[in-house]
Scaffold this motif. Structure first.
Motif, short mmCIF file in Angstrom:
data_model
loop_
_atom_site.label_atom_id
_atom_site.label_comp_id
_atom_site.label_asym_id
_atom_site.label_seq_id
_atom_site.Cartn_x
_atom_site.Cartn_y
_atom_site.Cartn_z
N SER A 48 0.76 -1.19 -0.05
CA SER A 48 0.13 -0.01 0.12
C SER A 48 0.85 1.34 0.10
N THR A 49 0.53 2.33 -0.42
CA THR A 49 0.89 3.75 -0.41
C THR A 49 1.85 3.94 0.84
N MET A 50 1.18 3.54 1.93
CA MET A 50 1.91 4.00 3.31
C MET A 50 3.22 3.13 3.46
N LEU A 51 3.32 1.80 2.69
CA LEU A 51 4.54 1.19 2.84
C LEU A 51 5.36 1.39 1.54
N PHE A 52 4.87 1.83 0.53
CA PHE A 52 5.59 1.74 -0.64
C PHE A 52 6.77 2.61 -0.81
N ASN A 53 6.53 4.02 -0.12
CA ASN A 53 7.47 5.00 -0.24
C ASN A 53 8.11 5.45 -1.54
N ARG A 54 7.09 5.83 -2.19
CA ARG A 54 7.54 6.20 -3.84
C ARG A 54 8.39 5.16 -4.61
N GLY A 55 8.23 3.74 -4.20
CA GLY A 55 9.13 2.76 -4.83
C GLY A 55 10.51 2.51 -4.41
N SER A 56 10.79 3.27 -3.46
CA SER A 56 12.04 3.02 -2.80
C SER A 56 12.04 1.87 -2.16
N THR A 57 10.94 1.24 -1.48
CA THR A 57 10.90 0.14 -0.70
C THR A 57 10.98 -1.15 -1.67
N CYS A 58 10.83 -0.94 -2.98
CA CYS A 58 10.69 -2.22 -3.79
C CYS A 58 12.30 -2.94 -3.76
N GLY A 59 11.95 -4.22 -3.58
CA GLY A 59 13.16 -5.06 -3.33
C GLY A 59 13.62 -5.42 -2.06
N ALA A 60 12.94 -4.77 -0.97
CA ALA A 60 12.89 -4.97 0.35
C ALA A 60 12.35 -6.16 0.77
N CYS A 61 12.72 -6.76 1.85
CA CYS A 61 12.20 -8.05 2.38
C CYS A 61 11.53 -7.74 3.74
N PHE A 62 10.54 -8.48 3.73
CA PHE A 62 9.52 -8.52 5.05
C PHE A 62 9.36 -10.06 5.46
N GLU A 63 8.98 -10.00 6.80
CA GLU A 63 8.73 -11.41 7.42
C GLU A 63 7.20 -11.06 7.97
N LEU A 64 6.32 -11.84 7.50
CA LEU A 64 5.02 -11.73 7.66
C LEU A 64 4.58 -12.81 8.65
N ARG A 65 3.50 -12.67 9.51
CA ARG A 65 2.74 -14.00 10.10
C ARG A 65 1.30 -13.35 10.36
N CYS A 66 0.28 -14.20 10.24
CA CYS A 66 -0.87 -14.13 10.50
C CYS A 66 -1.48 -14.20 11.97
N VAL A 67 -1.90 -13.09 12.65
CA VAL A 67 -2.20 -13.18 13.80
C VAL A 67 -3.85 -13.13 14.16
N ASP A 68 -4.28 -13.14 15.17
CA ASP A 68 -5.53 -12.69 16.06
C ASP A 68 -6.61 -13.06 15.11
N HIS A 69 -6.72 -14.29 14.59
CA HIS A 69 -7.90 -14.84 13.84
C HIS A 69 -7.94 -16.39 13.77
N LEU A 82 8.86 -12.22 2.12
CA LEU A 82 8.39 -11.61 1.07
C LEU A 82 9.56 -10.68 0.52
N THR A 83 9.41 -10.49 -0.72
CA THR A 83 9.90 -9.33 -1.24
C THR A 83 8.92 -8.48 -1.83
N ALA A 84 9.12 -7.11 -1.62
CA ALA A 84 8.16 -6.14 -2.18
C ALA A 84 8.42 -5.82 -3.57
N THR A 85 7.41 -6.19 -4.59
CA THR A 85 7.71 -6.00 -6.06
C THR A 85 6.75 -5.21 -6.82
N ASP A 86 5.77 -4.59 -6.00
CA ASP A 86 4.69 -3.89 -6.62
C ASP A 86 4.01 -2.90 -5.73
N PHE A 87 3.34 -2.05 -6.41
CA PHE A 87 2.54 -1.11 -5.76
C PHE A 87 0.87 -1.63 -5.56
N CYS A 88 0.26 -1.65 -4.65
CA CYS A 88 -1.09 -1.82 -4.40
C CYS A 88 -1.99 -0.58 -4.31
N PRO A 89 -2.61 -0.32 -5.30
CA PRO A 89 -3.11 1.21 -5.47
C PRO A 89 -4.60 1.32 -4.61
#
Length: 233
Positions: A48-69, A82-89
């Motif tokens: 999302s825009t909040m994380l995308f940072n004008r595209g500079s975050t592209c290529g960055a890696c994130f560790e994710l886990r599902c919680v509270d459901h 995960l690797t950030a590869t795209d923008f979610c508009p």
């Protein structure tokens, strides 16, 4: 997914994005059935825009886990990298909890289906997650894909280790000094110098201020569309 395509419009209030590595933060996640993932395979995500940072975050890696459901999160709360590869508009015609998941200021990951299935049930439409930035574990060296033409030279930088986020790129031909390149979108960098017929060297600086120089990566007879491999951080 495309490789870090820059959106036509962005919300400047979302910048800058600064995430301390290792700190778990809350977000949401959905998945898309498109599983190409460009140069990073199926373990990829649009941000999302909040994380995308004008595209500079592209290529960055994130560790994710599902919680509270209890219904949708897999038992044991497994994680996926995960690797950030795209923008979610954003879609401001829909609410943030039903279709407008990437609306500002939501922090949201649009994951590949393969990656999503490692942390949650595929039947889920949206799940709460926790995420944190991690270093990228890459195989081989940095990759430089050359595009453009004689009047518009551009290179896509991928497979970046460490934090995966490129801050600056310079290029050098055999007949030039070091030329700073401007970010075109995502991790596509450009300059207007004609470098045809010259072997090319690249200097890449990541967001943690580490610099790596790969000399004579592309031979003098390089062609548009070719990819060359350099050193790795």
């Amino acid at each position: 997914m495309l490789t870090c395509k820059m959106p036509a419009q962005e919300n400047p209030e979302a910048w800058p994005f600064n995430d301390a590595e290792g700190e778990w933060k809350s977000a949401t996640a959905t998945f898309t059935k498109e599983t190409n993932g460009a140069s990073y395979g199926k373990y990829s995500a649009g941000l999302s825009t909040m994380l995308f940072n004008r595209g500079s975050t592209c290529g960055a890696c994130f560790e994710l886990r599902c919680v509270d459901h209890i219904r949708w999160c897999l038992p044991g709360s497994p994680t996926v990298i995960l690797t950030a590869t795209d923008f979610c508009p954003p879609n401001y015609g829909l609410s943030a909890d039903y279709g407008g998941w990437c609306n500002f200021p939501q922090e949201h990951f649009e994951m590949s289906e393969t990656a999503f299935a490692e942390i949650a049930e595929r039947m889920a439409d949206i799940v709460p997650v926790q995420y944190r930035r991690v270093n990228c574990d890459r195989s081989g060296g940095l990759r430089f894909t050359i595009t453009g033409n004689s009047h518009f030279y551009q290179v896509l930088v991928t497979n970046v280790g460490l934090d995966g986020e490129v801050l600056a790129v310079k290029v050098k031909g055999s007949k030039t000094g070091w030329i700073p390149m401007a970010r075109n979108w995502g991790q596509n960098w450009q300059c207007n110098v004609d470098l045809k017929g010259q072997p090319l060297s690249f200097e890449v600086t990541t967001s943690d201020k580490r610099t790596l120089t790969s000399y004579n990566v592309a031979p003098a007879n390089w062609q548009v569309g070719q990819t060359f491999e350099g050193k790795q951080f």
